[in-house]
Write an enzyme that holds these catalytic residues in place. Structure first.
Site, PDB file in Angstrom:
ATOM      1  N   TRP A  10       6.411  -0.182  -6.327  1.00  5.01           N
ATOM      2  CA  TRP A  10       6.548  -0.265  -7.676  1.00  5.01           C
ATOM      3  C   TRP A  10       7.797  -1.491  -8.110  1.00  5.01           C
ATOM      4  O   TRP A  10       7.938  -1.739  -9.442  1.00  5.01           O
ATOM      5  CB  TRP A  10       7.096   0.930  -8.331  1.00  5.01           C
ATOM      6  CG  TRP A  10       5.769   1.736  -8.448  1.00  5.01           C
ATOM      7  CD1 TRP A  10       4.561   1.659  -8.102  1.00  5.01           C
ATOM      8  CD2 TRP A  10       5.985   3.286  -8.699  1.00  5.01           C
ATOM      9  NE1 TRP A  10       3.615   2.765  -8.308  1.00  5.01           N
ATOM     10  CE2 TRP A  10       4.437   3.777  -8.614  1.00  5.01           C
ATOM     11  CE3 TRP A  10       6.771   4.213  -8.763  1.00  5.01           C
ATOM     12  CZ2 TRP A  10       4.247   4.990  -8.921  1.00  5.01           C
ATOM     13  CZ3 TRP A  10       6.850   5.559  -9.244  1.00  5.01           C
ATOM     14  CH2 TRP A  10       5.419   5.957  -9.020  1.00  5.01           C
ATOM     15  N   LYS A  11       8.364  -2.016  -7.109  1.00 15.86           N
ATOM     16  CA  LYS A  11       9.466  -3.276  -7.344  1.00 15.86           C
ATOM     17  C   LYS A  11      10.310  -2.725  -8.411  1.00 15.86           C
ATOM     18  O   LYS A  11      10.473  -1.646  -8.616  1.00 15.86           O
ATOM     19  CB  LYS A  11       8.761  -4.217  -7.541  1.00 15.86           C
ATOM     20  CG  LYS A  11       7.600  -4.817  -6.443  1.00 15.86           C
ATOM     21  CD  LYS A  11       7.256  -6.348  -6.671  1.00 15.86           C
ATOM     22  CE  LYS A  11       6.014  -6.571  -5.417  1.00 15.86           C
ATOM     23  NZ  LYS A  11       5.875  -7.946  -5.229  1.00 15.86           N
ATOM     24  N   HIS A  94      11.269  -7.121   2.779  1.00 10.16           N
ATOM     25  CA  HIS A  94      10.387  -7.713   1.603  1.00 10.16           C
ATOM     26  C   HIS A  94      10.867  -8.977   1.384  1.00 10.16           C
ATOM     27  O   HIS A  94      11.925  -9.238   1.380  1.00 10.16           O
ATOM     28  CB  HIS A  94      10.254  -6.898   0.597  1.00 10.16           C
ATOM     29  CG  HIS A  94       9.111  -7.227  -0.429  1.00 10.16           C
ATOM     30  ND1 HIS A  94       9.134  -8.042  -1.195  1.00 10.16           N
ATOM     31  CD2 HIS A  94       7.899  -6.647  -0.620  1.00 10.16           C
ATOM     32  CE1 HIS A  94       7.938  -8.412  -1.850  1.00 10.16           C
ATOM     33  NE2 HIS A  94       7.220  -7.310  -1.617  1.00 10.16           N
ATOM     34  N   GLU A 166       2.601  -9.839   4.764  1.00  6.83           N
ATOM     35  CA  GLU A 166       2.505 -10.185   3.238  1.00  6.83           C
ATOM     36  C   GLU A 166       2.781 -11.704   3.163  1.00  6.83           C
ATOM     37  O   GLU A 166       3.964 -12.057   3.052  1.00  6.83           O
ATOM     38  CB  GLU A 166       3.353  -9.447   2.543  1.00  6.83           C
ATOM     39  CG  GLU A 166       3.271  -8.038   2.420  1.00  6.83           C
ATOM     40  CD  GLU A 166       4.223  -7.202   1.152  1.00  6.83           C
ATOM     41  OE1 GLU A 166       3.201  -6.834   0.450  1.00  6.83           O
ATOM     42  OE2 GLU A 166       5.142  -7.386   1.012  1.00  6.83           O
ATOM     43  N   SER A 209      -1.287  -9.755  -3.640  1.00  9.92           N
ATOM     44  CA  SER A 209      -2.492  -9.861  -4.798  1.00  9.92           C
ATOM     45  C   SER A 209      -3.788  -8.812  -4.202  1.00  9.92           C
ATOM     46  O   SER A 209      -4.838  -9.157  -4.712  1.00  9.92           O
ATOM     47  CB  SER A 209      -3.008 -11.389  -4.917  1.00  9.92           C
ATOM     48  OG  SER A 209      -1.955 -11.999  -5.354  1.00  9.92           O
ATOM     49  N   GLY A 230       1.338  -4.571  -4.929  1.00  7.51           N
ATOM     50  CA  GLY A 230       2.365  -4.479  -5.677  1.00  7.51           C
ATOM     51  C   GLY A 230       1.805  -4.233  -7.395  1.00  7.51           C
ATOM     52  O   GLY A 230       1.848  -2.954  -7.639  1.00  7.51           O
ATOM     53  N   GLY A 231       1.523  -5.439  -7.976  1.00  6.40           N
ATOM     54  CA  GLY A 231       1.119  -5.328  -9.405  1.00  6.40           C
ATOM     55  C   GLY A 231      -0.092  -4.163  -9.629  1.00  6.40           C
ATOM     56  O   GLY A 231       0.143  -3.298 -10.508  1.00  6.40           O
TER      57      GLY A 231
END
Ligand code: 13P
Length: 248
Positions: A10-11, A94, A166, A209, A230-231
């Site tokens: 969720w950063k 990360h 990643e 992505s 992520g997003g």
């Protein structure tokens, strides 16, 4: 069917309202027995999320941990504190921490040691920058990151390690590596882990992505044990749609 890991990061992109909606809908998900979910939550919401999500097939974890164990480190969060509130895993290394906060392989190594000491699974992120990709040095970069981050740690302790490949140029850019590149780098990562740790099975995820459109193709790569998202993990429908692709 082989188990796959669907982990969200969720950063610094959530708030209480988003989390509230996510948790409510996530609780109603259909039974997905071959999937292990995970959510890497910002520190301030971690305790709340640990208490509100059924942990039976969803690990709740942190996005970072202090490289020191205890003491006068204002603003830092220790592995002991994470264990105390019930966090089960923690991202380390990360690329945003490596590149924005200058985190070194040595400090990542200390973080891994501290986490293992408190029975928290380290989810080690590795990956090459665009420049390294263009210079065709990806594998050398991955090998160096793995060797230096895991240096001196007993192989037996590292049995619970997880790794995410990643590529930095694929994070948040909408670009993903090709299935051939992903398979090749995940395979190489597993071979390198094998040479460092011996015969231990470490799950290796892909991140960069991943979304509900491309997840089917990425997750169908046999050597890929899951995705770090992520997003698309901020939208519970998209996150669950990605998990559904494992079953398709
Ligand atoms: P995106 O899925 O937004 O590219 O982020 C990937 C990532 O950094 C997961 O840790």
């Amino acid at each position: 069917m082989k188990k796959k890991y669907i982990f969200g990061n969720w950063k610094m992109s959530v708030d209480s309202a988003l989390i509230h909606g996510f948790v409510a809908k996530f609780a109603q998900r259909r039974d997905l027995p071959n999937i292990e979910f995970g959510l890497a939550v910002p520190f301030v919401y971690l305790d709340n999320v640990v208490c509100s999500i059924d942990s039976s097939n969803c690990l709740i974890g942190a996005q970072n941990v202090c490289e020191y164990q205890k003491g006068a480190y204002t603003g830092e969060i220790s592995a002991e504190m994470l264990a105390d509130i019930g966090a089960k895993f923690c991202l380390v290394g990360h690329s945003e921490r490596r590149h924005i906060f200058n985190e070194s392989n040595l400090s990542i190594n200390h973080k891994i040691i501290n986490l293992l000491d408190k029975d928290i699974i380290p989810l080690l992120c590795i990956g090459e920058t665009l420049q390294e990709y263009e210079q065709c040095t990806t594998k050398a970069v991955l090998a160096k990151q793995l060797e230096e981050c895991l240096q001196g740690i007993d192989a037996d302790k590292l049995k619970r390690l997880m790794v995410a490949y990643e590529p930095v140029w694929a994070i948040g850019t909408g670009k993903t590596a090709t299935t051939k590149e992903i398979a090749d780098c995940v395979d190489f990562t597993k071979d390198t882990l094998h040479s460092i740790l011996g015969d231990v099975q470490i799950p290796v995820l892909y991140g960069g992505s991943v979304n509900d459109k491309n997840a089917g193709e990425i997750l169908s790569i046999d050597v890929v044990d899951g995705a770090l998202i992520g997003g698309a993990s901020l939208d519970v429908d998209k996150f669950l749609a990605i998990a559904d692709k494992v079953l398709d």
